[in-house]
Design a protein around this motif. Structure first.
Motif, PDB file in Angstrom:
ATOM      1  N   ASN A  48       0.847  -1.189   0.000  1.00  0.00           N
ATOM      2  CA  ASN A  48       0.000   0.000   0.000  1.00  0.00           C
ATOM      3  C   ASN A  48       0.887   1.245   0.000  1.00  0.00           C
ATOM      4  O   ASN A  48       1.551   1.549   0.992  1.00  0.00           O
ATOM      5  N   ASP A  49       0.874   1.997  -1.110  1.00  0.00           N
ATOM      6  CA  ASP A  49       1.790   3.138  -1.237  1.00  0.00           C
ATOM      7  C   ASP A  49       1.331   4.371  -0.459  1.00  0.00           C
ATOM      8  O   ASP A  49       2.054   5.373  -0.413  1.00  0.00           O
ATOM      9  N   LYS A  50       0.165   4.308   0.153  1.00  0.00           N
ATOM     10  CA  LYS A  50      -0.294   5.403   1.009  1.00  0.00           C
ATOM     11  C   LYS A  50      -0.059   5.114   2.493  1.00  0.00           C
ATOM     12  O   LYS A  50      -0.229   6.000   3.341  1.00  0.00           O
ATOM     13  N   ALA A  51       0.316   3.890   2.812  1.00  0.00           N
ATOM     14  CA  ALA A  51       0.521   3.510   4.208  1.00  0.00           C
ATOM     15  C   ALA A  51       1.798   4.151   4.745  1.00  0.00           C
ATOM     16  O   ALA A  51       2.794   4.303   4.034  1.00  0.00           O
ATOM     17  N   ARG A  52       1.752   4.508   6.041  1.00  0.00           N
ATOM     18  CA  ARG A  52       2.870   5.163   6.721  1.00  0.00           C
ATOM     19  C   ARG A  52       3.379   4.258   7.841  1.00  0.00           C
ATOM     20  O   ARG A  52       2.628   3.439   8.363  1.00  0.00           O
TER      21      ARG A  52
END
Length: 316
Positions: free
Chosen positions: A257-261
């Motif tokens: 997930n490229d939006k996960a931090r």
């Protein structure tokens, strides 16, 4: 704008995009005392959107993978869609597994925060996450050996045996009856074979139940069993796992997930694109044989990963 007004469009999108709900399903929210307020907000949102929804609260579990009470397990099985909004994860429990077997869609949201609903991983393009997750899962299914190099000079190597094991996709989209996984999501994972899983891995991201690590923790594994973990956080991890099957290697996963931090909340941390995680404890619910009553993930930020003779490429 009230919290409910903020939540309504998010929950509406979640039900349509992620859960593929028709609107007539019986939904249950299972919360614990720690996450009761968020659970209540989710319940109020679903009610206002017209879903038949029930709300159940239990005492907070001590650790991820611990079973809920029998009454909660029964409620999960009775619903068509179940959201588990709890401090600790119910994902790798028999209660979740049994509910999935009878057709309940079980969406687990351990450690979810208000911020996570409005920012980060929940804001991902889940069609993109699904495509990427599927590609990584195929590589895991077709692989025999994973080699993970960590450390400033890639000086630590953990080799994991995955021969004849099936990769699992968790893209955060729940289409069929019995579908289950996390929200927010985005990971490909697999249950290792303990024999020939050996080596060392530096955990420099976060550890479930502990949070972001202040200094990297070196884990040493032999034949799939954790032999040691360095530093103060390593000792905390060992204490949480106990002395028995909790120390067995349960999972290897890749964040998609490229939006996960990476914030210290394992629900989002382990989904962050470009990271990998290993977990210790139970894996009987996804193709393994370990039933330990605990499942704790450990995240590494910038590993070098090979599946057989193929380098896993991350577009960073």
């Amino acid at each position: 704008m009230s919290q409910l007004d903020t939540f309504l469009p998010i929950v509406n999108n979640l039900m349509k995009q992620n859960v593929n709900a028709a609107g007539k399903e019986q939904v249950v929210i299972v919360a614990d005392l720690e996450k009761e307020a968020i659970g209540r907000l989710m319940f109020d949102s679903l009610c206002k959107l017209g879903y038949q929804t029930d709300f159940a609260v239990m005492q907070t579990r001590r650790r991820s993978g611990e079973e809920p009470p029998p009454t909660i397990a029964a409620i999960m099985k009775a619903a068509q869609i179940c959201f588990c909004i709890c401090e600790h994860s119910l994902t790798h429990t028999n209660a979740r597994n049994e509910a999935s077997k009878v057709g309940t869609k079980v969406i687990t949201m351990p450690g979810i925060t208000m911020d996570m609903f409005t920012e980060g991983a929940m804001q991902a393009d889940y069609a993109k996450v699904e495509q990427l997750t599927s590609a990584f899962t195929e590589k895991l299914t077709n692989g025999d050996t994973i080699k993970i190099y960590t450390g400033p000079e890639n000086e630590y190597l953990l080799q994991i045996n995955i021969a004849n094991q099936m990769g699992i996709s968790s893209p955060g989209i729940f289409n069929g009856c019995g579908a289950s996984g996390n929200l927010p999501s985005g990971e490909s994972y697999i249950a290792p074979i303990l024999e020939k899983s050996v080596g060392e891995i530096l955990i420099d991201g976060s550890i479930a139940g502990i949070g972001k690590v202040s200094e990297p923790v070196l884990l040493k594994v032999r034949d799939g069993r954790l032999e040691s973990a360095s530093g103060e956080n390593g000792q905390k991890l060992l204490n949480l796992l106990g002395d028995e099957n909790g120390r067995l290697l349960a999972e290897f996963g890749i964040g998609t997930n490229d939006k996960a931090r990476v914030t210290g909340n394992i629900l989002e941390d382990e989904k962050a694109y470009g990271t990998i995680h290993v977990a210790l404890g139970s894996n009987v619910t996804f193709g393994g044989t370990i039933d330990a009553g605990v499942h704790l993930d450990c995240v590494t930020l910038h590993p070098t990963v090979w599946i057989d003779d193929e380098l896993v490429e991350f577009d960073r």
